[in-house]
Design an enzyme around this catalytic site. Sequence first.
Site, PDB file in Angstrom:
ATOM      1  N   GLU A 177       0.850  -1.015  -0.065  1.00  0.00           N
ATOM      2  CA  GLU A 177       0.131  -0.060  -0.097  1.00  0.00           C
ATOM      3  C   GLU A 177       1.195   1.130   0.729  1.00  0.00           C
ATOM      4  O   GLU A 177       1.261   2.182   0.785  1.00  0.00           O
ATOM      5  CB  GLU A 177      -1.304  -0.325   1.639  1.00  0.00           C
ATOM      6  CG  GLU A 177      -1.899   1.495   1.817  1.00  0.00           C
ATOM      7  CD  GLU A 177      -2.522   1.216   2.147  1.00  0.00           C
ATOM      8  OE1 GLU A 177      -3.058   0.154   3.387  1.00  0.00           O
ATOM      9  OE2 GLU A 177      -4.015   2.374   2.333  1.00  0.00           O
ATOM     10  N   LYS A 219      -2.755  -1.768  -3.285  1.00  0.00           N
ATOM     11  CA  LYS A 219      -2.806  -1.199  -2.420  1.00  0.00           C
ATOM     12  C   LYS A 219      -3.199   0.512  -2.776  1.00  0.00           C
ATOM     13  O   LYS A 219      -2.689   1.097  -2.076  1.00  0.00           O
ATOM     14  CB  LYS A 219      -3.621  -1.413  -1.401  1.00  0.00           C
ATOM     15  CG  LYS A 219      -4.522  -0.908  -0.010  1.00  0.00           C
ATOM     16  CD  LYS A 219      -5.557  -1.448   1.257  1.00  0.00           C
ATOM     17  CE  LYS A 219      -6.174  -0.152   1.665  1.00  0.00           C
ATOM     18  NZ  LYS A 219      -6.598  -0.414   2.526  1.00  0.00           N
TER      19      LYS A 219
HETATM   20  P1  13P Z   1      -9.451   4.392   4.278  1.00  0.00           P
HETATM   21  O1  13P Z   1      -9.726   3.809   2.875  1.00  0.00           O
HETATM   22  O2  13P Z   1     -10.249   4.769   5.170  1.00  0.00           O
HETATM   23  O3  13P Z   1      -8.253   5.169   3.091  1.00  0.00           O
HETATM   24  O4  13P Z   1      -8.216   2.984   4.832  1.00  0.00           O
HETATM   25  C1  13P Z   1      -7.171   1.616   3.874  1.00  0.00           C
HETATM   26  C2  13P Z   1      -6.435   1.762   4.779  1.00  0.00           C
HETATM   27  O5  13P Z   1      -6.629   0.704   4.898  1.00  0.00           O
HETATM   28  C3  13P Z   1      -5.251   2.896   5.224  1.00  0.00           C
HETATM   29  O6  13P Z   1      -4.762   1.820   5.573  1.00  0.00           O
END
Ligand code: 13P
Length: 345
Positions: A177, A219
């Site tokens: 991510e 992600k």
């Molecule tokens: P949000 O969808 O609230 O951005 O959170 C996703 C997430 O896992 C952030 O690390």
Amino acid sequence: MHTQRLVDTVKALVAGDRGLLAMDESTPTCDRRFAKLGIPQTPDMRRAYRDMIVTTPRLGDCISGAILYDETIRQETKAGVPFAQALEKANIIPGVKVDAGAKPLAGHPDEQVTEGLDGLRDRLAEYAGMGARFAKWRAVITIGAEIPSRGCIEANAHALARYAALCQEAGIVPIVEPEVLMDGEHTLERCRAVTEETLHTVFDELHTQGVLLEGMLLKPNMVLPGLAAADQSNADDIASATIGCFLRTVPAAVPGIAFLSGGQSSELASIRLNAMNLAFKGRMPWALAFSFARAIQQPALEIWRGQAVNVVAAQKALFHRADCNRAARRGEYDAAADAPAAAPH
Ligand code: 13P
């Protein structure tokens, strides 16, 4: 390497039209959201909140995997079942956040690097023993006048790749991510350029560290104008900028992309995911799914407010958002029917 196991887990996470639920807020983040609603900030209230989520009827129809926080994976539901097992029973694959948070990056004012590599091999073995089959590590990239710097992008990309390699060694699917934040006045084009450079660097590092692309999920942020930008762009322009960026940077061997919501409203997150799946149907090599926290949880949290009498209504709201995003994966989300007042795009 546990190639088959990794590939099977990834396939199960992105199969059909289900997506992921991030419920891995760190204790300070969860407490901040509780405080805004006057909910007591205790381990037991956090447990009760996560219990409400995990016991939502038919959640597994829409959610393939849920990401837990360290505190939660060590807790049990009210019925006395460890959270990871409760998820498995609900046909939801348990995952866990394994990073130790974003900290200031030395020598780079206003930039951060995510920590947590020290001791990660041992922690992953422990989490695997507790039932986690996938993991998450979030890197944060901020857009500003002179940033992001190459130093920030490279440090975060390197950490993501080292984390991903350690996960795969342990038979755990890494969710990679790299989040380019929405904060700021920047244009859609600037977000596209920064996201492109970030993803290019991340996949370069993943290659260098020998990460199996078929055994991971990406992600990312959607490519969006800054929250304070004058031009907020429409869903079609956002879809073109986002998918155009990914087509240039995300290898076809990656089975799935699951967006974070990043502070968009629940409706906008669904509208934009829907627009992408509709406009690019059959033209994307990866599944385009969701891994939202706020965009799925926020309406339910506001209804729940820490009160047992609100559990059923909160669960309905949670299921509704999960189901909307499931429809958005198919390109069948009906924004007008969902929330007419909140659907300008
Ligand atoms: P949000 O969808 O609230 O951005 O959170 C996703 C997430 O896992 C952030 O690390």
